[in-house]
Design a protein around this motif. Sequence first.
Motif, PDB file in Angstrom:
ATOM      1  N   ALA A 132      29.190  26.455 -43.842  1.00 18.97           N
ATOM      2  CA  ALA A 132      29.016  25.478 -44.921  1.00 18.97           C
ATOM      3  C   ALA A 132      27.983  24.418 -44.554  1.00 18.97           C
ATOM      4  O   ALA A 132      27.441  23.749 -45.436  1.00 18.97           O
ATOM      5  CB  ALA A 132      30.345  24.807 -45.243  1.00 18.97           C
ATOM      6  N   THR A 133      27.695  24.290 -43.262  1.00 24.34           N
ATOM      7  CA  THR A 133      26.702  23.295 -42.823  1.00 24.34           C
ATOM      8  C   THR A 133      25.625  23.869 -41.908  1.00 24.34           C
ATOM      9  O   THR A 133      24.513  23.347 -41.864  1.00 24.34           O
ATOM     10  CB  THR A 133      27.391  22.132 -42.080  1.00 24.34           C
ATOM     11  N   GLY A 134      25.941  24.946 -41.179  1.00 23.40           N
ATOM     12  CA  GLY A 134      25.009  25.422 -40.155  1.00 23.40           C
ATOM     13  C   GLY A 134      24.249  26.679 -40.493  1.00 23.40           C
ATOM     14  O   GLY A 134      24.848  27.697 -40.878  1.00 23.40           O
ATOM     15  N   ALA A 159      17.650  37.714 -37.986  1.00 21.16           N
ATOM     16  CA  ALA A 159      17.174  36.987 -39.163  1.00 21.16           C
ATOM     17  C   ALA A 159      17.835  35.621 -39.300  1.00 21.16           C
ATOM     18  O   ALA A 159      18.930  35.383 -38.784  1.00 21.16           O
ATOM     19  CB  ALA A 159      17.437  37.796 -40.424  1.00 21.16           C
ATOM     20  N   LEU A 160      17.177  34.739 -40.010  1.00 25.75           N
ATOM     21  CA  LEU A 160      17.765  33.489 -40.476  1.00 25.75           C
ATOM     22  C   LEU A 160      18.589  33.892 -41.684  1.00 25.75           C
ATOM     23  O   LEU A 160      18.070  34.031 -42.792  1.00 25.75           O
ATOM     24  CB  LEU A 160      16.669  32.500 -40.842  1.00 25.75           C
ATOM     25  N   TYR A 161      19.876  34.109 -41.459  1.00 20.96           N
ATOM     26  CA  TYR A 161      20.733  34.822 -42.393  1.00 20.96           C
ATOM     27  C   TYR A 161      20.650  34.299 -43.829  1.00 20.96           C
ATOM     28  O   TYR A 161      20.851  33.123 -44.112  1.00 20.96           O
ATOM     29  CB  TYR A 161      22.186  34.766 -41.936  1.00 20.96           C
ATOM     30  N   GLY A 162      20.346  35.229 -44.727  1.00 20.52           N
ATOM     31  CA  GLY A 162      20.380  34.956 -46.157  1.00 20.52           C
ATOM     32  C   GLY A 162      19.264  34.093 -46.695  1.00 20.52           C
ATOM     33  O   GLY A 162      19.180  33.867 -47.907  1.00 20.52           O
ATOM     34  N   LEU A 163      18.379  33.624 -45.825  1.00 16.73           N
ATOM     35  CA  LEU A 163      17.326  32.720 -46.275  1.00 16.73           C
ATOM     36  C   LEU A 163      15.948  33.365 -46.278  1.00 16.73           C
ATOM     37  O   LEU A 163      15.201  33.242 -47.244  1.00 16.73           O
ATOM     38  CB  LEU A 163      17.297  31.458 -45.404  1.00 16.73           C
ATOM     39  N   ALA A 164      15.599  34.030 -45.187  1.00 20.53           N
ATOM     40  CA  ALA A 164      14.247  34.596 -45.088  1.00 20.53           C
ATOM     41  C   ALA A 164      14.273  35.896 -44.295  1.00 20.53           C
ATOM     42  O   ALA A 164      15.060  36.029 -43.346  1.00 20.53           O
ATOM     43  CB  ALA A 164      13.311  33.598 -44.423  1.00 20.53           C
ATOM     44  N   PRO A 165      13.435  36.856 -44.649  1.00 20.49           N
ATOM     45  CA  PRO A 165      13.360  38.108 -43.888  1.00 20.49           C
ATOM     46  C   PRO A 165      12.719  37.865 -42.528  1.00 20.49           C
ATOM     47  O   PRO A 165      12.158  36.798 -42.266  1.00 20.49           O
ATOM     48  CB  PRO A 165      12.478  39.000 -44.769  1.00 20.49           C
ATOM     49  N   LEU A 166      12.792  38.842 -41.668  1.00 18.46           N
ATOM     50  CA  LEU A 166      12.214  38.731 -40.334  1.00 18.46           C
ATOM     51  C   LEU A 166      10.722  38.429 -40.410  1.00 18.46           C
ATOM     52  O   LEU A 166       9.988  39.044 -41.194  1.00 18.46           O
ATOM     53  CB  LEU A 166      12.408  40.022 -39.544  1.00 18.46           C
ATOM     54  N   ALA A 167      10.273  37.502 -39.575  1.00 20.79           N
ATOM     55  CA  ALA A 167       8.851  37.184 -39.515  1.00 20.79           C
ATOM     56  C   ALA A 167       8.061  38.338 -38.908  1.00 20.79           C
ATOM     57  O   ALA A 167       6.901  38.562 -39.259  1.00 20.79           O
ATOM     58  CB  ALA A 167       8.635  35.907 -38.701  1.00 20.79           C
ATOM     59  N   LEU A 212      14.062  27.895 -50.016  1.00 24.19           N
ATOM     60  CA  LEU A 212      14.833  29.002 -49.461  1.00 24.19           C
ATOM     61  C   LEU A 212      16.323  28.781 -49.676  1.00 24.19           C
ATOM     62  O   LEU A 212      17.051  29.702 -50.067  1.00 24.19           O
ATOM     63  CB  LEU A 212      14.539  29.153 -47.960  1.00 24.19           C
ATOM     64  N   VAL A 213      16.774  27.561 -49.412  1.00 25.48           N
ATOM     65  CA  VAL A 213      18.197  27.247 -49.570  1.00 25.48           C
ATOM     66  C   VAL A 213      18.606  27.328 -51.042  1.00 25.48           C
ATOM     67  O   VAL A 213      19.652  27.892 -51.387  1.00 25.48           O
ATOM     68  CB  VAL A 213      18.517  25.849 -48.998  1.00 25.48           C
ATOM     69  N   ALA A 214      17.773  26.795 -51.920  1.00 24.05           N
ATOM     70  CA  ALA A 214      18.093  26.780 -53.353  1.00 24.05           C
ATOM     71  C   ALA A 214      18.245  28.181 -53.919  1.00 24.05           C
ATOM     72  O   ALA A 214      18.993  28.394 -54.886  1.00 24.05           O
ATOM     73  CB  ALA A 214      17.015  26.017 -54.115  1.00 24.05           C
ATOM     74  N   ASN A 215      17.543  29.136 -53.334  1.00 21.08           N
ATOM     75  CA  ASN A 215      17.591  30.519 -53.821  1.00 21.08           C
ATOM     76  C   ASN A 215      18.518  31.400 -52.990  1.00 21.08           C
ATOM     77  O   ASN A 215      18.373  32.621 -52.984  1.00 21.08           O
ATOM     78  CB  ASN A 215      16.183  31.105 -53.824  1.00 21.08           C
ATOM     79  N   SER A 216      19.455  30.783 -52.313  1.00 20.61           N
ATOM     80  CA  SER A 216      20.388  31.527 -51.477  1.00 20.61           C
ATOM     81  C   SER A 216      21.824  31.154 -51.823  1.00 20.61           C
ATOM     82  O   SER A 216      22.083  30.204 -52.571  1.00 20.61           O
ATOM     83  CB  SER A 216      20.134  31.210 -49.994  1.00 20.61           C
ATOM     84  N   LYS A 217      22.766  31.877 -51.252  1.00 24.22           N
ATOM     85  CA  LYS A 217      24.182  31.580 -51.470  1.00 24.22           C
ATOM     86  C   LYS A 217      24.574  30.242 -50.865  1.00 24.22           C
ATOM     87  O   LYS A 217      25.589  29.641 -51.253  1.00 24.22           O
ATOM     88  CB  LYS A 217      25.041  32.694 -50.876  1.00 24.22           C
ATOM     89  N   ALA A 218      23.770  29.751 -49.915  1.00 28.04           N
ATOM     90  CA  ALA A 218      24.070  28.474 -49.265  1.00 28.04           C
ATOM     91  C   ALA A 218      23.899  27.292 -50.207  1.00 28.04           C
ATOM     92  O   ALA A 218      24.348  26.182 -49.904  1.00 28.04           O
ATOM     93  CB  ALA A 218      23.174  28.288 -48.042  1.00 28.04           C
ATOM     94  N   SER A 219      23.273  27.518 -51.346  1.00 26.95           N
ATOM     95  CA  SER A 219      23.005  26.422 -52.288  1.00 26.95           C
ATOM     96  C   SER A 219      24.284  25.789 -52.831  1.00 26.95           C
ATOM     97  O   SER A 219      24.260  24.659 -53.329  1.00 26.95           O
ATOM     98  CB  SER A 219      22.148  26.920 -53.451  1.00 26.95           C
ATOM     99  N   SER A 225      22.648  22.538 -43.886  1.00 30.58           N
ATOM    100  CA  SER A 225      21.395  22.240 -43.164  1.00 30.58           C
ATOM    101  C   SER A 225      20.882  20.821 -43.391  1.00 30.58           C
ATOM    102  O   SER A 225      19.702  20.551 -43.163  1.00 30.58           O
ATOM    103  CB  SER A 225      20.304  23.252 -43.522  1.00 30.58           C
ATOM    104  N   LYS A 226      21.762  19.908 -43.779  1.00 34.76           N
ATOM    105  CA  LYS A 226      21.316  18.526 -43.960  1.00 34.76           C
ATOM    106  C   LYS A 226      21.147  17.820 -42.619  1.00 34.76           C
ATOM    107  O   LYS A 226      20.382  16.865 -42.496  1.00 34.76           O
ATOM    108  CB  LYS A 226      22.320  17.757 -44.826  1.00 34.76           C
ATOM    109  N   ALA A 227      21.869  18.299 -41.599  1.00 34.04           N
ATOM    110  CA  ALA A 227      21.784  17.691 -40.266  1.00 34.04           C
ATOM    111  C   ALA A 227      20.944  18.568 -39.333  1.00 34.04           C
ATOM    112  O   ALA A 227      20.920  19.794 -39.462  1.00 34.04           O
ATOM    113  CB  ALA A 227      23.178  17.515 -39.687  1.00 34.04           C
ATOM    114  N   THR A 228      20.253  17.927 -38.416  1.00 32.87           N
ATOM    115  CA  THR A 228      19.509  18.666 -37.393  1.00 32.87           C
ATOM    116  C   THR A 228      20.101  18.398 -36.017  1.00 32.87           C
ATOM    117  O   THR A 228      19.434  18.565 -34.990  1.00 32.87           O
ATOM    118  CB  THR A 228      18.020  18.292 -37.406  1.00 32.87           C
ATOM    119  N   ILE A 229      21.340  18.002 -36.003  1.00 35.14           N
ATOM    120  CA  ILE A 229      22.111  17.857 -34.771  1.00 35.14           C
ATOM    121  C   ILE A 229      23.539  18.302 -35.073  1.00 35.14           C
ATOM    122  O   ILE A 229      24.055  18.061 -36.168  1.00 35.14           O
ATOM    123  CB  ILE A 229      22.094  16.394 -34.249  1.00 35.14           C
ATOM    124  N   GLY A 230      24.144  19.001 -34.153  1.00 41.18           N
ATOM    125  CA  GLY A 230      25.508  19.463 -34.388  1.00 41.18           C
ATOM    126  C   GLY A 230      25.956  20.429 -33.314  1.00 41.18           C
ATOM    127  O   GLY A 230      25.308  20.600 -32.275  1.00 41.18           O
TER     128      GLY A 230
END
Length: 252
Positions: A132-134, A159-167, A212-219, A225-230
């Motif tokens: 829900a956050t990470g 992969a960055l699950y559910g957001l972007a395909p492999l680079a 990416l987030v808006a177009n994913s289930k994480a939306s 992903s609001k925090a960059t520490i955790g």
Amino acid sequence: MKSSSLFKIVGLVVAFFVFIYFIITNFLGEAVPEQNTLSAEEQSAGWVLLFDGETTNGWHMFSKPTMKHAWKAINGELTTSTNDTSGTHGDIVTDGVYENYELVFDWKIAREGNSGVFINVQDDTSYIATWATGPEYQLLDNPNMQPGYLDGGKKGAGALYGLAPLANPVEPKPAGEWNISRIMQVNGKINFWLNGVMTSEEQIGSDRWKGLVANSKASVFPDFSKATIGHIGLQDWAKGVSFRNIKIRIIQ
């Protein structure tokens, strides 16, 4: 000296060296690397183990720090299996929180296995789960997933699950074999690698990221992903997964 005696001596010498070679290759072999340890060079560079190879110290059940979980240290592996009913199944997270760092770990997964490593997890009872956050580094037995599951690479191993395909294209080792993964985060910029191949490079909070987030289930999760520490989390999801050599280096 008779030629027959000479041949016998030569034969004995050859046999002796063959025997020595057999002993060296079959009993000594190459030195087996010690697992879950740090070299002097790694320690000097600031690396710290997150798994001691013998206990689950330093980890606890997400949002329930006192609950007995189903993760165990077995034969130098931090592992969980759906067949284990001795504890509650669920994701575990580090006791500590991390912001700018490099994380390296080995992992292997069961056939049809599905798991992940989460970053920036907010360990709070107000959140339903780690995801829900990470953001998640996907761990998967790619070849044995049902058709269509990989979703164009967005759900494949590394992969960055559910957001972007492999680079860059890369396949994990077969189920039951060890992979080496790496995650780096610096000021919200994340990079993933699988077996030496970079699989993701994204900046948390950027316009691209928000898209990416808006177009994913994480939306549906307002704090995703609001925090960059955790906390760093390990997912207990399907079939079973094992980790070893989990180590982190703080980037100043």
